[in-house]
Design a protein around this motif. Structure first.
Motif, PDB file in Angstrom:
ATOM      1  N   PHE A 372     -10.893  -2.639 -24.846  1.00  0.00           N
ATOM      2  CA  PHE A 372     -11.991  -2.230 -25.714  1.00  0.00           C
ATOM      3  C   PHE A 372     -11.525  -2.398 -27.158  1.00  0.00           C
ATOM      4  CE2 PHE A 372     -12.224  -0.024 -21.700  1.00  0.00           C
ATOM      5  CZ  PHE A 372     -13.548  -0.208 -21.318  1.00  0.00           C
ATOM      6  N   GLY A 373     -11.933  -3.519 -27.750  1.00  0.00           N
ATOM      7  CA  GLY A 373     -11.419  -3.856 -29.064  1.00  0.00           C
ATOM      8  C   GLY A 373      -9.962  -4.281 -28.956  1.00  0.00           C
ATOM      9  N   ASP A 374      -9.233  -4.089 -30.041  1.00  0.00           N
ATOM     10  CA  ASP A 374      -7.823  -4.465 -30.082  1.00  0.00           C
ATOM     11  C   ASP A 374      -6.893  -3.286 -29.844  1.00  0.00           C
ATOM     12  OD1 ASP A 374      -8.501  -7.087 -30.702  1.00  0.00           O
ATOM     13  OD2 ASP A 374      -8.596  -6.660 -32.852  1.00  0.00           O
ATOM     14  N   SER A 375      -7.455  -2.120 -29.487  1.00  0.00           N
ATOM     15  CA  SER A 375      -6.625  -0.916 -29.427  1.00  0.00           C
ATOM     16  C   SER A 375      -6.580  -0.246 -28.065  1.00  0.00           C
ATOM     17  CB  SER A 375      -7.116   0.108 -30.473  1.00  0.00           C
ATOM     18  OG  SER A 375      -7.021  -0.407 -31.780  1.00  0.00           O
ATOM     19  N   TRP A 376      -7.684  -0.280 -27.305  1.00  0.00           N
ATOM     20  CA  TRP A 376      -7.739   0.427 -26.033  1.00  0.00           C
ATOM     21  C   TRP A 376      -7.614  -0.551 -24.861  1.00  0.00           C
ATOM     22  CZ3 TRP A 376      -7.353   5.367 -24.706  1.00  0.00           C
ATOM     23  CH2 TRP A 376      -7.624   6.355 -25.670  1.00  0.00           C
ATOM     24  N   PHE A 377      -6.750  -0.188 -23.903  1.00  0.00           N
ATOM     25  CA  PHE A 377      -6.556  -1.014 -22.715  1.00  0.00           C
ATOM     26  C   PHE A 377      -6.473  -0.085 -21.501  1.00  0.00           C
ATOM     27  CE2 PHE A 377      -4.424  -2.812 -26.383  1.00  0.00           C
ATOM     28  CZ  PHE A 377      -5.027  -4.060 -26.487  1.00  0.00           C
ATOM     29  N   VAL A 378      -7.208  -0.416 -20.453  1.00  0.00           N
ATOM     30  CA  VAL A 378      -7.218   0.424 -19.254  1.00  0.00           C
ATOM     31  C   VAL A 378      -7.089  -0.446 -18.007  1.00  0.00           C
ATOM     32  CG1 VAL A 378      -8.645   2.201 -20.351  1.00  0.00           C
ATOM     33  CG2 VAL A 378      -9.739   0.359 -19.057  1.00  0.00           C
ATOM     34  N   SER A 379      -6.651   0.175 -16.930  1.00  0.00           N
ATOM     35  CA  SER A 379      -6.622  -0.498 -15.629  1.00  0.00           C
ATOM     36  C   SER A 379      -6.881   0.521 -14.541  1.00  0.00           C
ATOM     37  CB  SER A 379      -5.275  -1.194 -15.397  1.00  0.00           C
ATOM     38  OG  SER A 379      -4.262  -0.250 -15.110  1.00  0.00           O
ATOM     39  N   ALA A 380      -7.497   0.054 -13.465  1.00  0.00           N
ATOM     40  CA  ALA A 380      -7.760   0.905 -12.309  1.00  0.00           C
ATOM     41  C   ALA A 380      -7.661   0.037 -11.065  1.00  0.00           C
ATOM     42  CB  ALA A 380      -9.142   1.541 -12.408  1.00  0.00           C
ATOM     43  N   GLY A 381      -6.833   0.468 -10.113  1.00  0.00           N
ATOM     44  CA  GLY A 381      -6.639  -0.336  -8.917  1.00  0.00           C
ATOM     45  C   GLY A 381      -6.396   0.508  -7.684  1.00  0.00           C
ATOM     46  N   ALA A 382      -6.628  -0.114  -6.521  1.00  0.00           N
ATOM     47  CA  ALA A 382      -6.413   0.573  -5.250  1.00  0.00           C
ATOM     48  C   ALA A 382      -5.896  -0.428  -4.224  1.00  0.00           C
ATOM     49  CB  ALA A 382      -7.698   1.221  -4.754  1.00  0.00           C
ATOM     50  N   ARG A 383      -5.165   0.089  -3.260  1.00  0.00           N
ATOM     51  CA  ARG A 383      -4.611  -0.720  -2.170  1.00  0.00           C
ATOM     52  C   ARG A 383      -4.861  -0.003  -0.850  1.00  0.00           C
ATOM     53  NH1 ARG A 383      -0.266  -4.508  -1.135  1.00  0.00           N
ATOM     54  NH2 ARG A 383       0.551  -4.177   0.959  1.00  0.00           N
ATOM     55  N   TYR A 384      -5.268  -0.768   0.157  1.00  0.00           N
ATOM     56  CA  TYR A 384      -5.491  -0.232   1.503  1.00  0.00           C
ATOM     57  C   TYR A 384      -4.496  -0.893   2.448  1.00  0.00           C
ATOM     58  CZ  TYR A 384      -7.770   0.591   6.011  1.00  0.00           C
ATOM     59  OH  TYR A 384      -8.035   0.946   7.320  1.00  0.00           O
ATOM     60  N   ASP A 385      -3.676  -0.088   3.127  1.00  0.00           N
ATOM     61  CA  ASP A 385      -2.682  -0.581   4.084  1.00  0.00           C
ATOM     62  C   ASP A 385      -3.051  -0.141   5.494  1.00  0.00           C
ATOM     63  OD1 ASP A 385      -0.323  -2.014   2.836  1.00  0.00           O
ATOM     64  OD2 ASP A 385      -0.438  -0.262   1.535  1.00  0.00           O
ATOM     65  N   ASP A 386      -2.838  -1.048   6.439  1.00  0.00           N
ATOM     66  CA  ASP A 386      -3.050  -0.741   7.861  1.00  0.00           C
ATOM     67  C   ASP A 386      -1.750  -1.041   8.589  1.00  0.00           C
ATOM     68  OD1 ASP A 386      -4.049  -0.163  10.334  1.00  0.00           O
ATOM     69  OD2 ASP A 386      -5.285  -1.956  10.510  1.00  0.00           O
ATOM     70  N   ASN A 387      -1.083   0.025   9.048  1.00  0.00           N
ATOM     71  CA  ASN A 387       0.196  -0.080   9.724  1.00  0.00           C
ATOM     72  C   ASN A 387       0.003   0.046  11.229  1.00  0.00           C
ATOM     73  OD1 ASN A 387       2.784   1.315  10.909  1.00  0.00           O
ATOM     74  ND2 ASN A 387       3.454   0.403   8.981  1.00  0.00           N
ATOM     75  N   ASP A 388       0.679  -0.822  11.994  1.00  0.00           N
ATOM     76  CA  ASP A 388       0.540  -0.829  13.458  1.00  0.00           C
ATOM     77  C   ASP A 388       0.739   0.553  14.076  1.00  0.00           C
ATOM     78  OD1 ASP A 388      -0.179  -3.373  13.973  1.00  0.00           O
ATOM     79  OD2 ASP A 388       1.746  -4.056  14.752  1.00  0.00           O
ATOM     80  N   ASP A 389       1.737   1.268  13.594  1.00  0.00           N
ATOM     81  CA  ASP A 389       2.136   2.520  14.230  1.00  0.00           C
ATOM     82  C   ASP A 389       1.564   3.764  13.566  1.00  0.00           C
ATOM     83  OD1 ASP A 389       3.687   1.042  16.017  1.00  0.00           O
ATOM     84  OD2 ASP A 389       5.447   1.122  14.704  1.00  0.00           O
ATOM     85  N   PHE A 390       1.231   3.672  12.285  1.00  0.00           N
ATOM     86  CA  PHE A 390       0.879   4.891  11.556  1.00  0.00           C
ATOM     87  C   PHE A 390      -0.490   4.826  10.883  1.00  0.00           C
ATOM     88  CE2 PHE A 390       5.411   4.977  12.068  1.00  0.00           C
ATOM     89  CZ  PHE A 390       5.655   6.301  12.409  1.00  0.00           C
ATOM     90  N   GLY A 391      -1.312   3.887  11.308  1.00  0.00           N
ATOM     91  CA  GLY A 391      -2.677   3.861  10.829  1.00  0.00           C
ATOM     92  C   GLY A 391      -2.811   3.380   9.395  1.00  0.00           C
ATOM     93  N   SER A 392      -3.825   3.872   8.697  1.00  0.00           N
ATOM     94  CA  SER A 392      -4.170   3.357   7.375  1.00  0.00           C
ATOM     95  C   SER A 392      -3.833   4.364   6.285  1.00  0.00           C
ATOM     96  CB  SER A 392      -5.656   3.014   7.317  1.00  0.00           C
ATOM     97  OG  SER A 392      -6.443   4.169   7.555  1.00  0.00           O
ATOM     98  N   PHE A 393      -3.659   3.804   5.071  1.00  0.00           N
ATOM     99  CA  PHE A 393      -3.371   4.647   3.917  1.00  0.00           C
ATOM    100  C   PHE A 393      -3.884   3.932   2.673  1.00  0.00           C
ATOM    101  CE2 PHE A 393      -0.924   6.491   0.471  1.00  0.00           C
ATOM    102  CZ  PHE A 393      -0.910   7.834   0.801  1.00  0.00           C
ATOM    103  N   THR A 394      -4.446   4.691   1.745  1.00  0.00           N
ATOM    104  CA  THR A 394      -4.936   4.134   0.490  1.00  0.00           C
ATOM    105  C   THR A 394      -4.112   4.672  -0.673  1.00  0.00           C
ATOM    106  OG1 THR A 394      -7.188   3.965   1.352  1.00  0.00           O
ATOM    107  CG2 THR A 394      -6.920   3.898  -1.039  1.00  0.00           C
ATOM    108  N   SER A 395      -3.606   3.770  -1.520  1.00  0.00           N
ATOM    109  CA  SER A 395      -2.858   4.170  -2.707  1.00  0.00           C
ATOM    110  C   SER A 395      -3.571   3.635  -3.947  1.00  0.00           C
ATOM    111  CB  SER A 395      -1.419   3.654  -2.648  1.00  0.00           C
ATOM    112  OG  SER A 395      -1.376   2.277  -2.352  1.00  0.00           O
TER     113      SER A 395
END
Length: 633
Positions: A372-395
């Motif tokens: 936003f202009g030359d001063s403000w910078f943001v980020s937002a992200g998510a990851r979904y993992d599916d493990n054979d033995d322990f199911g799913s998790f979102t970080s």
């Protein structure tokens, strides 16, 4: 010395550093604006797998370039990393011995290491962790980036963070490099490299051989009292082909073959022990830029083979394979908006506890990056993992950065980030608890995934001279931490509470004039187990204070560095917790370009022969001197 006195002594060092840095502030006005921009515009890749200027980063990242790696001269990556803020290292003696690199107080297996995109985690290890014991500095290394804390959601990283190592790429006419070094403990290091490239193709080949007779790392070894030697040979190759203007294909191949002599193995216990480790890795990637889109598709494979011998007889061994296919893409919508997205699939195999085990895990992620202009910078992200033995998790990870121009005094960069992560119990941990060597309470324990979360906030001051001072606060927690039962040796247990780590990181890089610079960092790290005790082998205070000199048209480079650690504890079976002695170690490195093609260098490690231990009953060898030459042709 009382705890209060020790803390006051550390804070006096902090105060002295602050006073020394403040002394240079009046000289920052009206200086070269380009130096300030060079700091803010430094390109960082580790945060999101794509190039981002440092000014836009909300996460905590530190970098080490090839010049610093060569000048410091350390044999191991672990020793290079311990010069950075928030990173403490404990070693069972000399080079090649068991080494743990703890980022912000977390275990080494909670930090991921990548070499040219290859995930350098040993699948045959109990926790599928980086093998810092055999991870050497080599002539092919161009840059190291460290993302600290549970902010590496794109990688599926845990609480420690991500270490990304980039090697050199061939460029220009055919060029050769050769280096020879020798020194204390019968140490010899030979390096050779050959490289070249043009607009169509490039290559870089290198070999590093390190051999040392070592020293008796364990004072309790009164039976043999022998030197514990180490040998490792690393082969590396990087080949690139620019198939079209927009498409690059690349192959990276790397192997490491190490042998470490150590004490205290077998039944009955002997001091004649040998650990032999072979690791080979391959990665083939394709990078395509198509307008506003960029794409990278890669496949990689890492294989490990370990054997342990006691009195020359095979004691146990393990093998492992880690296969990955990854895709990372980005889309630049406009100057203010970028999207990063990707998917990876990992297949892990090991013969843990004598059984062939395997597991798959698939992850998908996306991140929004906005300005936003030359001063403000943001980020937002998510990851979904599916493990054979322990199911799913979102970080997740959220971050923000804000630049405030303070005129002739420079720029203030405010930053903040918050992230989460998880680690599924390893194949070895699960197999051990189900195997014949486990018994209650571990044998009856169903292990669950570890969950982590943390945040950090900080501010960096960047002067027009390029001087930089940063300070930040971090706070992170690990729930359901998995640990081996060191009381009853029943197997792997799970904490029922929360392990925590929080603290302050201070770092600086301040040029005094055209020749002299002050560099360094200091960290206060308070760690607690669920029972409220300090976590072992984690110093409460640690850091580096360095002075760098460049002279004679930068042909001469001298670096003096004091590394200190205070208020650390260890644990002895049958005895309990013991305090480790505080220590301060002075290292001195000198490099001189005799000719454009010939460099002579020397260094003294632990120049004042400080006697200290990072792990109870394991010494660190005392003062040692090394010297060598580096030839380019």
């Amino acid at each position: 010395m009382s705890l209060l006195t020790r803390k006051l002594s550390v804070f006096s060092v902090f105060t002295a550093c602050a006073a020394l840095l403040a002394a240079v502030l009046p000289g920052t006005a009206n200086a070269d604006q380009a130096k300030q921009d060079a700091v803010l515009d430094e390109i960082i890749v580790v945060a999101s797998k794509i190039e981002i200027p440092r000014r836009q980063l909300g996460a905590a990242v530190s970098t080490i370039d090839a010049e610093e790696i060569e000048l410091r001269g350390y044999f191991s990556i672990a020793d290079v990393l311990r010069t950075q803020p928030g990173i403490a290292v404990s070693s069972n003696g000399g080079i090649g011995t068991t080494t743990s690199v703890r980022v912000r107080g977390e275990e080494a297996f909670r930090t991921q290491v990548f070499i040219d995109g290859i995930k350098a985690s040993d699948p045959s290890a109990p926790q599928v962790s980086p093998n810092f014991d055999n991870l050497l500095t080599t002539s092919d290394m161009q840059r190291i980036e460290v993302l600290r804390g549970p902010q590496g959601f794109i990688y599926g990283a845990d609480a420690g963070g991500v270490v990304s190592i980039t090697t050199r790429r061939g460029d220009g006419p055919l060029t050769g490099r050769f280096a020879a070094e020798g020194g204390e403990f019968g140490t010899r290091r030979l390096e050779g490299a050959l490289s070249g490239g043009n607009d169509s193709a490039d290559f870089f080949l290198s070999v590093t051989d390190l051999d040392t007779d070592g020293f008796n790392t364990r004072p309790s070894d009164v039976t043999l009292g022998d030197d514990d030697g180490y040998d490792n040979t690393v082969l590396h190759g990087k080949f690139g082909w620019q198939a079209t203007d927009n498409l690059r294909l690349q192959l990276v191949a790397r192997s490491s073959d190490g042998e470490t002599e150590f004490d205290g193995c077998g039944f009955p216990t002997t001091s004649d022990c040998l650990d032999a480790s072979e690791e080979t890795a391959l990665r083939l990637s394709a990078e395509l830029v198509a307008g506003a889109f960029s794409h990278e598709l890669s496949v990689s494979r890492l294989e490990t083979d370990r054997e342990n011998l006691a009195n020359g007889t095979f004691a146990f061994g393990s093998e492992g394979e880690l296969q990955r296919i990854e895709y990372t893409g980005s889309f630049v919508l406009n100057d203010a908006t970028t999207f990063v997205f990707g998917v990876d699939h990992q297949e892990e195999e090991t013969d843990a506890s004598g059984s062939d085990l395997d597991r798959d895990q698939t992850g998908i992620y996306a991140e929004y990056q906005g300005s936003f202009g030359d001063s403000w910078f943001v980020s937002a992200g998510a990851r979904y993992d599916d493990n054979d033995d322990f199911g799913s998790f979102t970080s997740i990870r959220l971050s923000a950065a804000y630049l405030a121009d303070i005129g002739d005094a420079g720029v203030l960069r405010y930053r903040a980030s918050v992230g989460t992560g998880f680690r599924a119990p390893s194949l070895f941990e699960v197999a051990y608890n189900a195997g014949p060597f486990a018994f209650p309470p571990a044998a009856g324990t169903t292990l669950e995934e570890e969950q982590t979360e943390g945040y950090d906030i900080g501010v960096d001051w960047i002067a027009e001279t390029g001087a930089r001072i940063g300070i930040g606060w971090f706070d992170q927690e690990v729930d359901n931490a998995i640990l081996f039962d060191l009381v009853g040796f029943s197997g792997y247990l799970q904490d029922t509470g929360t392990s925590s780590s929080h603290g302050i990181e201070l770092d600086w890089d301040v040029p005094i004039d055209d020749n002299w610079s002050l560099i360094g960092n200091a960290t206060w790290n308070d760690t607690e187990t669920p029972e409220g005790e300090q976590r072992i082998r984690r110093p409460e205070f640690f850091g580096n204070i360095g002075v760098l000199y460049r002279g004679f048209d930068e042909r001469l480079r001298v670096l003096g560095n004091v590394r200190s650690a205070q208020d650390s504890v260890d644990e002895i079976f049958g005895v309990g917790r013991v305090d480790l002695d505080n220590y301060a170690v002075f290292d001195l490195s000198v490099s001189y370009d005799v000719r454009d093609y010939l460099t002579a260098y020397a260094r003294v490690v632990n120049a004042f022969d400080e006697d200290y231990q990072e792990v109870v009953d394991f010494d660190n060898g005392g003062s040692a001197a090394y010297a060598g030459i580096r030839l380019t042709f």
